[in-house]
Design an enzyme around this catalytic site. Structure first.
Site, PDB file in Angstrom:
ATOM      1  N   CYS A  46       0.818  -1.218   0.000  1.00  0.00           N
ATOM      2  CA  CYS A  46       0.000   0.000   0.000  1.00  0.00           C
ATOM      3  C   CYS A  46       0.852   1.269   0.000  1.00  0.00           C
ATOM      4  CB  CYS A  46      -0.927   0.016   1.204  1.00  0.00           C
ATOM      5  SG  CYS A  46      -2.027  -1.391   1.251  1.00  0.00           S
ATOM      6  N   HIS A  55      -3.297   7.293   2.187  1.00  0.00           N
ATOM      7  CA  HIS A  55      -3.712   5.976   1.701  1.00  0.00           C
ATOM      8  C   HIS A  55      -5.093   5.673   2.278  1.00  0.00           C
ATOM      9  CE1 HIS A  55      -3.995   1.844   0.828  1.00  0.00           C
ATOM     10  NE2 HIS A  55      -3.664   1.403   2.024  1.00  0.00           N
ATOM     11  N   ASN A  72      -9.983  -0.094  -0.097  1.00  0.00           N
ATOM     12  CA  ASN A  72      -8.520  -0.038  -0.084  1.00  0.00           C
ATOM     13  C   ASN A  72      -7.994  -0.671  -1.375  1.00  0.00           C
ATOM     14  OD1 ASN A  72      -5.792  -0.408   0.328  1.00  0.00           O
ATOM     15  ND2 ASN A  72      -5.994  -1.231   2.402  1.00  0.00           N
TER      16      ASN A  72
HETATM   17  O1  UT7 Z   1      -3.455  -0.732   3.816  1.00  0.00           O
HETATM   18  C1  UT7 Z   1      -2.870  -0.693   5.097  1.00  0.00           C
HETATM   19  C2  UT7 Z   1      -3.323  -1.879   5.827  1.00  0.00           C
HETATM   20  N1  UT7 Z   1      -4.331  -1.643   6.799  1.00  0.00           N
HETATM   21  C3  UT7 Z   1      -5.606  -1.941   6.651  1.00  0.00           C
HETATM   22  O2  UT7 Z   1      -6.012  -2.366   5.619  1.00  0.00           O
HETATM   23  C4  UT7 Z   1      -6.579  -1.792   7.794  1.00  0.00           C
HETATM   24  C5  UT7 Z   1      -6.239  -2.479   9.047  1.00  0.00           C
HETATM   25  N2  UT7 Z   1      -7.309  -2.830   9.958  1.00  0.00           N
HETATM   26  C6  UT7 Z   1      -8.622  -2.502   9.895  1.00  0.00           C
HETATM   27  O3  UT7 Z   1      -9.062  -1.811   9.011  1.00  0.00           O
HETATM   28  C7  UT7 Z   1      -9.525  -2.966  11.000  1.00  0.00           C
HETATM   29  O4  UT7 Z   1      -8.748  -3.542  12.029  1.00  0.00           O
HETATM   30  C8  UT7 Z   1     -10.610  -3.966  10.522  1.00  0.00           C
HETATM   31  C9  UT7 Z   1     -11.634  -3.239   9.655  1.00  0.00           C
HETATM   32  C10 UT7 Z   1      -9.990  -5.111   9.741  1.00  0.00           C
HETATM   33  C11 UT7 Z   1     -11.356  -4.558  11.711  1.00  0.00           C
HETATM   34  O5  UT7 Z   1     -11.930  -3.513  12.472  1.00  0.00           O
HETATM   35  P1  UT7 Z   1     -11.788  -3.517  14.073  1.00  0.00           P
HETATM   36  O6  UT7 Z   1     -12.535  -2.363  14.578  1.00  0.00           O
HETATM   37  O7  UT7 Z   1     -10.325  -3.601  14.378  1.00  0.00           O
HETATM   38  O8  UT7 Z   1     -12.565  -4.821  14.471  1.00  0.00           O
HETATM   39  P2  UT7 Z   1     -12.039  -6.057  15.325  1.00  0.00           P
HETATM   40  O9  UT7 Z   1     -11.038  -6.833  14.529  1.00  0.00           O
HETATM   41  O10 UT7 Z   1     -11.669  -5.578  16.688  1.00  0.00           O
HETATM   42  O11 UT7 Z   1     -13.341  -6.934  15.447  1.00  0.00           O
HETATM   43  C12 UT7 Z   1     -14.454  -6.548  16.268  1.00  0.00           C
HETATM   44  C13 UT7 Z   1     -15.552  -7.562  16.086  1.00  0.00           C
HETATM   45  C14 UT7 Z   1     -15.083  -9.018  16.199  1.00  0.00           C
HETATM   46  O12 UT7 Z   1     -16.104  -9.754  16.829  1.00  0.00           O
HETATM   47  P3  UT7 Z   1     -16.022 -10.109  18.386  1.00  0.00           P
HETATM   48  O13 UT7 Z   1     -14.775 -10.910  18.586  1.00  0.00           O
HETATM   49  O14 UT7 Z   1     -16.013  -8.804  19.097  1.00  0.00           O
HETATM   50  O15 UT7 Z   1     -17.279 -10.901  18.624  1.00  0.00           O
HETATM   51  C15 UT7 Z   1     -14.974  -9.457  14.771  1.00  0.00           C
HETATM   52  O16 UT7 Z   1     -15.131 -10.850  14.617  1.00  0.00           O
HETATM   53  O17 UT7 Z   1     -16.107  -7.434  14.771  1.00  0.00           O
HETATM   54  C16 UT7 Z   1     -16.119  -8.717  14.131  1.00  0.00           C
HETATM   55  N3  UT7 Z   1     -15.955  -8.512  12.699  1.00  0.00           N
HETATM   56  C17 UT7 Z   1     -17.007  -8.268  11.899  1.00  0.00           C
HETATM   57  N4  UT7 Z   1     -18.323  -8.146  12.128  1.00  0.00           N
HETATM   58  C18 UT7 Z   1     -19.113  -7.887  11.070  1.00  0.00           C
HETATM   59  C19 UT7 Z   1     -14.833  -8.514  11.967  1.00  0.00           C
HETATM   60  N5  UT7 Z   1     -15.114  -8.278  10.677  1.00  0.00           N
HETATM   61  C20 UT7 Z   1     -16.452  -8.119  10.594  1.00  0.00           C
HETATM   62  C21 UT7 Z   1     -17.344  -7.860   9.535  1.00  0.00           C
HETATM   63  N6  UT7 Z   1     -18.654  -7.742   9.839  1.00  0.00           N
HETATM   64  N7  UT7 Z   1     -16.929  -7.703   8.270  1.00  0.00           N
END
Ligand code: UT7
Length: 368
Positions: A114, A253, A283
């Site tokens: 990225c 980005h 992204n």
């Molecule tokens: O290009 C540079 C690279 N960087 C990136 O691309 C981005 C990096 N990271 C992110 O954008 C975020 O960390 C994510 C969007 C991937 C995840 O968001 P988050 O706020 O960090 O969520 P989380 O991983 O803490 O997950 C929270 C909850 C989890 O459930 P539990 O364990 O609380 O029950 C996940 O399983 O949300 C759940 N979850 C979802 N729920 C609905 C994860 N993905 C999804 C989804 N829909 N698509």
């Protein structure tokens, strides 16, 4: 008086695939909701390409060349930043050079995920400053849906396909790239891995589904991205002898709206000075900044002599920032009429092969 030779952007363009994968579509593929995706990422839809990376790059390139008022033969260096090249050898850049007829251009690829566009900007700016090149076509192009597992809700909601291009030309008028900062952390690199498209492992396993997909620790990458981009912007501004208040527009980005908001809040950049188009593209890795930059110029967000900061973070892990002074011209000299071929398939038809390929992986996981 010694006049410094710098690399200034004189042309810009993007290519977005016509078929979109909306959050509503994703609700039919994985256990997610439009509300969750918008709240956690700021993304509503992303492009899914029906053509190859070269096709996307070619259209973006023609648009950037037209904006600069140049022909492909005017270019003396062509660099493509990508993690999804169409083939390994020849490079994506050589492949594109042939397609464009840019016969006077040296050509090579650059992989900084990225951060590829920013690494590319720092590289071509140095080459222009050193007198190695005068007119450079830099392209970020990705077909990320190829490595996306559309059974994995944590990754497939984020990424999209597209291409962005820019022409960097030598200028001695005070405009151009003023300073850059680039860095990497290979130890943290295992938070974001695409195992295949390389030579690791047994030849017979090269198309194993578990090796062909992105492996991604979202939360870890999130935190490193915020700290990485903030530090990189501060170092680059420092090198340019500028402060945050001097910045007219940040083109970050487009990985996640919450990452962008955190970085710019920590830097003290107000929202009106931040370029966003993540809602409609997701992204797109190396393509994201040049696509956002093209939108910024076309929407009048960049004025003559604006101070523009480009900053990125991504796989590797890598990060980078360039600080530039825009030139006098913010209008395209001409427009290209080159378009992608139309697509008569639905988004689900475009993703059918991908779903079929990764399905066994999830059946195995469900059984274990
Ligand atoms: O290009 C540079 C690279 N960087 C990136 O691309 C981005 C990096 N990271 C992110 O954008 C975020 O960390 C994510 C969007 C991937 C995840 O968001 P988050 O706020 O960090 O969520 P989380 O991983 O803490 O997950 C929270 C909850 C989890 O459930 P539990 O364990 O609380 O029950 C996940 O399983 O949300 C759940 N979850 C979802 N729920 C609905 C994860 N993905 C999804 C989804 N829909 N698509």
């Amino acid at each position: 008086m010694i006049v410094k030779r710098r690399a200034s952007i004189t042309g810009w363009g993007k290519c977005v695939p016509p078929v979109k994968l909306t959050n509503d579509d994703l609700e039919q593929l994985v256990d997610t909701t439009d509300e969750w995706i918008v709240a956690r990422t700021g993304i509503s839809e992303r492009g899914i390409s029906h053509v190859e990376v070269t096709d996307l790059a070619e259209v973006a390139a023609h648009r950037a060349l037209a904006a600069a008022g140049l022909e492909p033969t005017d270019i003396d260096l062509l660099v493509v930043a990508t993690v999804t090249p169409e083939i390994t050898c020849p490079s994506q850049a050589c492949y594109l050079q042939e397609r464009l007829g840019a016969v006077n251009a040296a050509a090579f690829d650059l992989n900084a995920a990225c951060s590829g566009w920013v690494y590319g900007s720092a590289t071509v700016a140095s080459m222009i400053e050193a007198g190695i090149a005068d007119r450079v076509l830099l392209i970020g192009a990705e077909k990320l849906h190829f490595v996306m597992d559309y059974y994995d809700r944590e990754q497939c909601i984020l990424f999209g396909d597209g291409a962005g291009a820019g022409v960097y030309e030598a200028s001695t008028a005070g405009d151009g790239v003023l300073a850059s900062d680039i860095g990497a952390d290979g130890v943290a690199g295992r938070t974001m891995v695409i195992p295949t498209l390389g030579t690791a492992g047994e030849l017979s396993q090269r198309r194993e589904p578990s090796d062909a997909r992105l492996h991604f620790e979202g939360q870890a990458v999130f935190k490193l991205a915020v700290r990485g981009m903030e530090g990189s912007v501060r170092r680059a501004l420092d090198r340019a002898g500028l402060g945050v208040d001097d910045v007219d527009l940040v083109v970050p980005h487009q990985a996640n709206l919450r990452i962008i908001n955190s970085v710019t809040r920590r830097l003290g950049v107000p929202p009106e000075k931040v370029m966003l188009n993540i809602a409609t593209h997701g992204n797109t890795s190396a393509a994201s900044i040049p696509m956002a930059l093209a939108d910024a110029v076309d929407q009048g967000r960049i004025e003559p002599n604006s101070i523009v900061v480009q900053t990125a973070f991504g796989g590797g892990l890598t990060w980078g920032t360039t600080v530039m002074r825009w030139g006098d011209r913010v209008e395209a000299i001409a427009k290209s009429d080159v378009e992608l071929p139309p697509c008569d398939k639905s988004v689900f038809e475009l993703l059918a092969d991908n779903r079929a390929f990764f399905a066994p992986l999830h059946q195995e996981q469900a059984e274990n």
